[in-house]
Design a protein around this motif. Structure first.
Motif, PDB file in Angstrom:
ATOM      1  N   SER A  61       1.083  -1.654   0.107  1.00  0.00           N
ATOM      2  CA  SER A  61       0.409   0.290  -0.139  1.00  0.00           C
ATOM      3  C   SER A  61       0.627   0.994   0.214  1.00  0.00           C
ATOM      4  CB  SER A  61      -1.029   0.245   1.296  1.00  0.00           C
ATOM      5  OG  SER A  61      -0.076   0.464   2.657  1.00  0.00           O
ATOM      6  N   SER A  62       1.808   0.697   0.419  1.00  0.00           N
ATOM      7  CA  SER A  62       3.251   2.504   0.322  1.00  0.00           C
ATOM      8  C   SER A  62       3.550   2.145  -1.324  1.00  0.00           C
ATOM      9  CB  SER A  62       3.888   1.538   0.733  1.00  0.00           C
ATOM     10  OG  SER A  62       4.781   1.108   0.500  1.00  0.00           O
ATOM     11  N   THR A  63       3.946   4.225  -1.063  1.00  0.00           N
ATOM     12  CA  THR A  63       4.240   4.181  -2.574  1.00  0.00           C
ATOM     13  C   THR A  63       6.075   5.310  -1.555  1.00  0.00           C
ATOM     14  OG1 THR A  63       3.268   6.562  -2.150  1.00  0.00           O
ATOM     15  CG2 THR A  63       2.240   4.723  -3.776  1.00  0.00           C
ATOM     16  N   PRO A  64       7.115   4.198  -1.762  1.00  0.00           N
ATOM     17  CA  PRO A  64       8.294   5.293  -1.190  1.00  0.00           C
ATOM     18  C   PRO A  64       8.930   5.905  -2.776  1.00  0.00           C
ATOM     19  CG  PRO A  64       8.433   2.877  -1.675  1.00  0.00           C
ATOM     20  CD  PRO A  64       6.881   3.706  -1.948  1.00  0.00           C
ATOM     21  N   ASP A  65       9.555   6.784  -1.302  1.00  0.00           N
ATOM     22  CA  ASP A  65      10.401   7.718  -2.764  1.00  0.00           C
ATOM     23  C   ASP A  65      11.389   6.888  -3.080  1.00  0.00           C
ATOM     24  OD1 ASP A  65       8.722  10.000  -1.584  1.00  0.00           O
ATOM     25  OD2 ASP A  65      10.948  10.493  -0.167  1.00  0.00           O
ATOM     26  N   ASN A  66      11.791   6.116  -2.843  1.00  0.00           N
ATOM     27  CA  ASN A  66      12.843   4.661  -3.160  1.00  0.00           C
ATOM     28  C   ASN A  66      12.194   3.234  -3.630  1.00  0.00           C
ATOM     29  OD1 ASN A  66      15.101   2.931  -3.967  1.00  0.00           O
ATOM     30  ND2 ASN A  66      16.406   3.605  -2.393  1.00  0.00           N
ATOM     31  N   SER A  67      11.998   3.152  -4.839  1.00  0.00           N
ATOM     32  CA  SER A  67      10.784   1.601  -5.272  1.00  0.00           C
ATOM     33  C   SER A  67      12.005   0.734  -4.903  1.00  0.00           C
ATOM     34  CB  SER A  67      10.130   2.281  -6.606  1.00  0.00           C
ATOM     35  OG  SER A  67      11.302   1.965  -7.403  1.00  0.00           O
ATOM     36  N   ASP A  68      12.761   0.868  -5.556  1.00  0.00           N
ATOM     37  CA  ASP A  68      14.341  -0.073  -5.475  1.00  0.00           C
ATOM     38  C   ASP A  68      14.608  -0.858  -3.968  1.00  0.00           C
ATOM     39  OD1 ASP A  68      14.718   0.210  -7.786  1.00  0.00           O
ATOM     40  OD2 ASP A  68      16.515   1.715  -7.334  1.00  0.00           O
ATOM     41  N   GLU A  69      14.249   0.323  -2.426  1.00  0.00           N
ATOM     42  CA  GLU A  69      14.165  -0.488  -2.145  1.00  0.00           C
ATOM     43  C   GLU A  69      13.445  -1.604  -1.172  1.00  0.00           C
ATOM     44  OE1 GLU A  69      15.515  -1.271   2.702  1.00  0.00           O
ATOM     45  OE2 GLU A  69      16.400  -0.687   0.658  1.00  0.00           O
ATOM     46  N   LYS A  70      11.610  -0.851  -1.346  1.00  0.00           N
ATOM     47  CA  LYS A  70      10.493  -1.297  -1.889  1.00  0.00           C
ATOM     48  C   LYS A  70       9.814  -2.987  -2.339  1.00  0.00           C
ATOM     49  CE  LYS A  70       5.571  -0.943  -3.137  1.00  0.00           C
ATOM     50  NZ  LYS A  70       4.322   0.213  -3.316  1.00  0.00           N
ATOM     51  N   VAL A  71      11.177  -2.366  -3.671  1.00  0.00           N
ATOM     52  CA  VAL A  71      11.282  -4.406  -4.442  1.00  0.00           C
ATOM     53  C   VAL A  71      12.215  -5.077  -3.243  1.00  0.00           C
ATOM     54  CG1 VAL A  71      12.473  -5.234  -6.491  1.00  0.00           C
ATOM     55  CG2 VAL A  71      10.982  -3.181  -6.432  1.00  0.00           C
ATOM     56  N   ARG A  72      13.609  -4.465  -3.139  1.00  0.00           N
ATOM     57  CA  ARG A  72      14.123  -5.495  -2.376  1.00  0.00           C
ATOM     58  C   ARG A  72      13.432  -5.474  -1.168  1.00  0.00           C
ATOM     59  NH1 ARG A  72      16.513  -5.664   2.419  1.00  0.00           N
ATOM     60  NH2 ARG A  72      16.350  -3.238   2.374  1.00  0.00           N
TER      61      ARG A  72
END
Length: 86
Positions: free
Chosen positions: A20-31
């Motif tokens: 549900s989040s939209t982080p500034d760093n999508s790479d971190e979310k994917v990781r």
């Protein structure tokens, strides 16, 4: 859905938060999501499901009363889809 059903309550909460989040760093979310999926062995489950669906498709294709050469293109596509890297 498989990940959520296999996850512990803590992992489930983490996944739902990440989804549900939209982080500034999508790479971190994917990781983080990948790390959770790996801990739950999701790849193995998905590969099993893919193989089962492929077998069902091939069985259905083989049940069609047509010469094998007329089905060859569909068989080739099905096999390429099974063996592709994503």
């Amino acid at each position: 859905l498989t990940a959520l059903s296999k996850a512990s309550p803590n992992q489930r909460a983490q996944l739902l938060d990440l989804f549900s989040s939209t982080p500034d760093n999508s790479d971190e979310k994917v990781r983080k999501v990948t790390e959770l999926y790996n801990s739950l062995s999701i790849r193995n489950d998905v590969e099993h499901d893919i193989a089962s669906l492929h077998d069902t498709a091939i069985h259905a294709l083989n049940s069609i009363r047509q010469p094998q050469e007329r089905k060859a293109t569909l068989l080739d596509i099905a096999n390429k889809l099974l063996n592709r890297n994503i």
